[in-house]
Design a protein around this motif. Structure first.
Motif, PDB file in Angstrom:
ATOM      1  N   LYS A   1     -22.225 -30.976  11.161  1.00 14.73           N
ATOM      2  CA  LYS A   1     -22.497 -31.125   9.726  1.00 14.73           C
ATOM      3  C   LYS A   1     -21.878 -32.395   9.160  1.00 14.73           C
ATOM      4  O   LYS A   1     -22.562 -33.196   8.508  1.00 14.73           O
ATOM      5  CB  LYS A   1     -21.934 -29.919   8.985  1.00 14.73           C
ATOM      6  CG  LYS A   1     -21.967 -30.031   7.495  1.00 14.73           C
ATOM      7  CD  LYS A   1     -21.352 -28.813   6.878  1.00 14.73           C
ATOM      8  CE  LYS A   1     -21.303 -28.940   5.390  1.00 14.73           C
ATOM      9  NZ  LYS A   1     -20.852 -27.727   4.768  1.00 14.73           N
TER      10      LYS A   1
ATOM     11  N   THR B   1     -23.457 -35.603  10.434  1.00 14.38           N
ATOM     12  CA  THR B   1     -24.839 -35.806   9.975  1.00 14.38           C
ATOM     13  C   THR B   1     -24.889 -36.109   8.479  1.00 14.38           C
ATOM     14  O   THR B   1     -25.776 -36.831   8.009  1.00 14.38           O
ATOM     15  CB  THR B   1     -25.696 -34.538  10.260  1.00 14.38           C
ATOM     16  OG1 THR B   1     -25.496 -34.137  11.608  1.00 14.38           O
ATOM     17  CG2 THR B   1     -27.179 -34.799  10.045  1.00 14.38           C
ATOM     18  N   LEU B   2     -23.922 -35.575   7.719  1.00 13.15           N
ATOM     19  CA  LEU B   2     -23.925 -35.738   6.259  1.00 13.15           C
ATOM     20  C   LEU B   2     -24.011 -37.194   5.801  1.00 13.15           C
ATOM     21  O   LEU B   2     -24.875 -37.528   4.984  1.00 13.15           O
ATOM     22  CB  LEU B   2     -22.697 -35.043   5.666  1.00 13.15           C
ATOM     23  CG  LEU B   2     -22.533 -35.102   4.167  1.00 13.15           C
ATOM     24  CD1 LEU B   2     -23.746 -34.579   3.432  1.00 13.15           C
ATOM     25  CD2 LEU B   2     -21.281 -34.355   3.726  1.00 13.15           C
TER      26      LEU B   2
ATOM     27  N   VAL C   1     -27.595 -30.602   8.186  1.00 12.73           N
ATOM     28  CA  VAL C   1     -26.358 -30.483   7.399  1.00 12.73           C
ATOM     29  C   VAL C   1     -26.182 -29.043   6.894  1.00 12.73           C
ATOM     30  O   VAL C   1     -25.118 -28.440   7.057  1.00 12.73           O
ATOM     31  CB  VAL C   1     -26.366 -31.454   6.198  1.00 12.73           C
ATOM     32  CG1 VAL C   1     -25.147 -31.228   5.301  1.00 12.73           C
ATOM     33  CG2 VAL C   1     -26.413 -32.905   6.667  1.00 12.73           C
TER      34      VAL C   1
ATOM     35  N   GLY D   1     -25.609 -26.555   9.749  1.00 18.53           N
ATOM     36  CA  GLY D   1     -24.240 -26.731  10.237  1.00 18.53           C
ATOM     37  C   GLY D   1     -23.256 -26.034   9.308  1.00 18.53           C
ATOM     38  O   GLY D   1     -22.344 -25.334   9.757  1.00 18.53           O
ATOM     39  N   GLY D   2     -23.482 -26.188   7.989  1.00 19.39           N
ATOM     40  CA  GLY D   2     -22.603 -25.561   7.010  1.00 19.39           C
ATOM     41  C   GLY D   2     -22.620 -24.044   7.136  1.00 19.39           C
ATOM     42  O   GLY D   2     -21.573 -23.391   7.121  1.00 19.39           O
TER      43      GLY D   2
END
Ligand code: HEM
Length: 155
Positions: free
Chosen positions: A102, A105-106, A145, A148-149
């Motif tokens: 995450k 990638t953010l 993102v 992942g979160g």
């Protein structure tokens, strides 16, 4: 190498207060989720139009202009709620693959949306092969993102 930094983050006053509170983490995470709805909605409206579906009575540029302030508000809410969530469980995040997926990638998603999609959509009127690539790439990056979160809590 980064572990001492994560240990420092977890030991901060804000990290400790959120961690020791019965209600702060769930309340902040609920606001994180509301921010996700605002961010997600503002991204989807433009990305669907770039893909040639969604609100087709409006031009891409018009939708982008209207959605931009909501996108920026969503990002601001996600960043300002994400940091206290992270500080409260920084060491768990350090050993959590989903967190790394995450958080790495953010910045890519943010840069793509602000530097590529925004510049493209500002002048685009109709759907094209390039608009479809821009819309699909933006959707994929933000999906990673968000997934992942969500996965941080499962792993
Ligand atoms: C701006 C884009 C962001 C998106 C789209 C995003 C998305 C998400 C999602 C979907 C969840 C799961 C919420 C739930 O189901 O309850 C989550 C949780 C979380 N996010 Fe974010 N987030 C963002 C930014 C951040 C930032 C910048 C940080 C840290 C610096 C962060 C740290 C966390 C943490 C620690 C959790 C809690 C995980 C757990 O349940 O233990 N987020 N995020």
């Amino acid at each position: 190498m980064l572990l001492p930094f994560f240990e420092w983050c977890e030991a901060t006053t804000l990290g400790r207060v959120v961690r020791e509170s019965l209600w702060m983490f769930p309340v902040i995470e609920a606001i994180h989720l509301v921010g996700l709805c605002v961010l997600g909605g503002s991204l989807l409206v433009v990305d669907f139009r770039l893909l040639g579906t969604g609100l087709k009575d409006s031009t891409i540029a018009d939708l982008d202009r209207q959605a931009r302030p909501w996108m920026l508000l969503g990002v601001a809410v996600m960043l300002s709620t994400g940091v206290p969530l992270f500080l409260s469980e920084a060491i768990k995040c350090y050993y959590n693959t989903a967190f790394w997926v995450k958080i790495l990638t953010l910045p890519v998603a943010l840069l793509f949306t602000l530097l590529v999609k925004e510049r493209f959509a500002r002048t685009a009127t109709e759907t094209s092969t390039s608009s479809r690539w821009v819309g699909a790439t933006d959707l994929l990056l933000w999906f990673v993102v968000a997934a992942g979160g969500r996965w941080i809590g499962f792993s």
